[in-house]
Design a protein around this motif. Structure first.
Motif, PDB file in Angstrom:
ATOM      1  N   VAL A   1      15.729 -33.326  -5.831  1.00 24.84           N
ATOM      2  CA  VAL A   1      16.449 -33.068  -7.078  1.00 24.84           C
ATOM      3  C   VAL A   1      16.940 -34.418  -7.580  1.00 24.84           C
ATOM      4  O   VAL A   1      17.659 -35.128  -6.873  1.00 24.84           O
ATOM      5  N   LEU A   2      16.530 -34.785  -8.780  1.00 21.59           N
ATOM      6  CA  LEU A   2      16.913 -36.065  -9.372  1.00 21.59           C
ATOM      7  C   LEU A   2      17.711 -35.819 -10.646  1.00 21.59           C
ATOM      8  O   LEU A   2      17.230 -35.149 -11.558  1.00 21.59           O
ATOM      9  N   GLY A   3      18.908 -36.361 -10.718  1.00 20.04           N
ATOM     10  CA  GLY A   3      19.707 -36.330 -11.935  1.00 20.04           C
ATOM     11  C   GLY A   3      19.760 -37.750 -12.488  1.00 20.04           C
ATOM     12  O   GLY A   3      20.138 -38.680 -11.777  1.00 20.04           O
ATOM     13  N   ILE A   4      19.355 -37.915 -13.743  1.00 19.94           N
ATOM     14  CA  ILE A   4      19.176 -39.257 -14.303  1.00 19.94           C
ATOM     15  C   ILE A   4      19.823 -39.343 -15.675  1.00 19.94           C
ATOM     16  O   ILE A   4      19.521 -38.545 -16.566  1.00 19.94           O
ATOM     17  N   SER A   5      20.678 -40.341 -15.863  1.00 19.04           N
ATOM     18  CA  SER A   5      21.260 -40.587 -17.184  1.00 19.04           C
ATOM     19  C   SER A   5      20.194 -41.196 -18.080  1.00 19.04           C
ATOM     20  O   SER A   5      19.373 -41.997 -17.639  1.00 19.04           O
ATOM     21  N   THR A   6      20.226 -40.830 -19.347  1.00 20.29           N
ATOM     22  CA  THR A   6      19.213 -41.316 -20.293  1.00 20.29           C
ATOM     23  C   THR A   6      19.838 -42.161 -21.407  1.00 20.29           C
ATOM     24  O   THR A   6      19.242 -42.329 -22.460  1.00 20.29           O
ATOM     25  N   GLU A   7      21.015 -42.680 -21.156  1.00 15.77           N
ATOM     26  CA  GLU A   7      21.663 -43.537 -22.156  1.00 15.77           C
ATOM     27  C   GLU A   7      22.350 -44.701 -21.450  1.00 15.77           C
ATOM     28  O   GLU A   7      22.581 -44.650 -20.239  1.00 15.77           O
ATOM     29  N   PRO A   8      22.684 -45.758 -22.183  1.00 13.25           N
ATOM     30  CA  PRO A   8      23.383 -46.887 -21.566  1.00 13.25           C
ATOM     31  C   PRO A   8      24.703 -46.444 -20.941  1.00 13.25           C
ATOM     32  O   PRO A   8      25.340 -45.489 -21.397  1.00 13.25           O
ATOM     33  N   ALA A   9      25.090 -47.127 -19.888  1.00 10.76           N
ATOM     34  CA  ALA A   9      26.350 -46.813 -19.211  1.00 10.76           C
ATOM     35  C   ALA A   9      27.522 -47.130 -20.123  1.00 10.76           C
ATOM     36  O   ALA A   9      27.473 -48.055 -20.931  1.00 10.76           O
ATOM     37  N   GLY A  10      28.592 -46.351 -19.983  1.00  9.43           N
ATOM     38  CA  GLY A  10      29.805 -46.579 -20.753  1.00  9.43           C
ATOM     39  C   GLY A  10      30.980 -46.802 -19.820  1.00  9.43           C
ATOM     40  O   GLY A  10      30.858 -46.760 -18.598  1.00  9.43           O
ATOM     41  N   GLY A  11      32.132 -47.066 -20.389  1.00  7.91           N
ATOM     42  CA  GLY A  11      33.330 -47.247 -19.581  1.00  7.91           C
ATOM     43  C   GLY A  11      33.436 -48.635 -18.983  1.00  7.91           C
ATOM     44  O   GLY A  11      32.694 -49.550 -19.327  1.00  7.91           O
ATOM     45  N   LYS A  12      34.371 -48.798 -18.060  1.00  5.35           N
ATOM     46  CA  LYS A  12      34.649 -50.106 -17.466  1.00  5.35           C
ATOM     47  C   LYS A  12      33.477 -50.702 -16.695  1.00  5.35           C
ATOM     48  O   LYS A  12      33.286 -51.898 -16.689  1.00  5.35           O
TER      49      LYS A  12
ATOM     50  N   VAL B   1      16.719 -47.214 -19.251  1.00  7.06           N
ATOM     51  CA  VAL B   1      17.189 -46.166 -20.164  1.00  7.06           C
ATOM     52  C   VAL B   1      15.967 -45.602 -20.876  1.00  7.06           C
ATOM     53  O   VAL B   1      15.336 -46.279 -21.680  1.00  7.06           O
ATOM     54  N   ARG B   2      15.632 -44.365 -20.530  1.00  4.16           N
ATOM     55  CA  ARG B   2      14.457 -43.699 -21.082  1.00  4.16           C
ATOM     56  C   ARG B   2      14.818 -42.274 -21.475  1.00  4.16           C
ATOM     57  O   ARG B   2      15.827 -41.739 -21.050  1.00  4.16           O
ATOM     58  N   THR B   3      13.963 -41.652 -22.262  1.00  6.06           N
ATOM     59  CA  THR B   3      14.196 -40.269 -22.699  1.00  6.06           C
ATOM     60  C   THR B   3      13.943 -39.306 -21.541  1.00  6.06           C
ATOM     61  O   THR B   3      13.231 -39.647 -20.581  1.00  6.06           O
ATOM     62  N   PRO B   4      14.473 -38.086 -21.650  1.00  5.10           N
ATOM     63  CA  PRO B   4      14.162 -37.081 -20.628  1.00  5.10           C
ATOM     64  C   PRO B   4      12.653 -36.864 -20.473  1.00  5.10           C
ATOM     65  O   PRO B   4      12.147 -36.739 -19.362  1.00  5.10           O
TER      66      PRO B   4
ATOM     67  N   TRP C   1      11.058 -39.501 -18.291  1.00  2.00           N
ATOM     68  CA  TRP C   1      11.325 -39.291 -16.867  1.00  2.00           C
ATOM     69  C   TRP C   1      10.458 -38.177 -16.302  1.00  2.00           C
ATOM     70  O   TRP C   1       9.972 -38.268 -15.167  1.00  2.00           O
ATOM     71  N   VAL C   2      10.243 -37.112 -17.066  1.00  2.00           N
ATOM     72  CA  VAL C   2       9.372 -36.027 -16.611  1.00  2.00           C
ATOM     73  C   VAL C   2       7.956 -36.561 -16.409  1.00  2.00           C
ATOM     74  O   VAL C   2       7.323 -36.335 -15.372  1.00  2.00           O
ATOM     75  N   GLU C   3       7.456 -37.295 -17.389  1.00  2.00           N
ATOM     76  CA  GLU C   3       6.105 -37.861 -17.296  1.00  2.00           C
ATOM     77  C   GLU C   3       6.010 -38.846 -16.130  1.00  2.00           C
ATOM     78  O   GLU C   3       5.000 -38.876 -15.418  1.00  2.00           O
TER      79      GLU C   3
END
Length: 110
Positions: A47-58, A72-75, A78-80
């Motif tokens: 099971v892979l959970g992947i953010s698809t946007e630049p990191a935010g916060g500190k 940083v890639r689209t969902p 990542w599927v492909e």
């Protein structure tokens, strides 16, 4: 893998490997190395959970000034990627993630 004593994968696997908020931190040209480790360490599913946007916060910026999310890639990308890396496995994008463009969860079964 960047710590010498953990450089070589262990000689055992687990039924399921779960990874959240990791792959987006790996440079794209090194993803295949991590994919090999994932394949070695999991015997039945991933099971892979992947953010698809630049990191935010500190913690978004590294000391060199780059964003900590270096891939940083689209969902869909990542599927492909997963289908290309694991051609003999069943790759499914979690249905409830379709509404969230900032994150993708993949279920991979061997």
């Amino acid at each position: 893998p960047c710590v010498r004593r953990f450089h070589d994968p262990p000689n055992w696997g687990r039924s399921c490997l779960v990874s959240y908020d990791v792959l987006e931190h790996i440079p794209e040209n090194e993803l295949s190395i991590i994919a090999e480790w994932i394949d070695i360490l999991s015997t039945k599913c991933v099971v892979l959970g992947i953010s698809t946007e630049p990191a935010g916060g500190k913690r978004r910026m590294l000391d060199n000034g780059e964003n900590s999310h270096c891939t940083v890639r689209t969902p869909e990308w990542w599927v492909e990627w997963a289908m290309r890396i694991y051609p003999n496995y069943n790759v499914v994008r979690a249905a409830d993630e379709n509404r969230n463009r900032q994150y993708v969860t993949l279920h991979i079964t061997k």
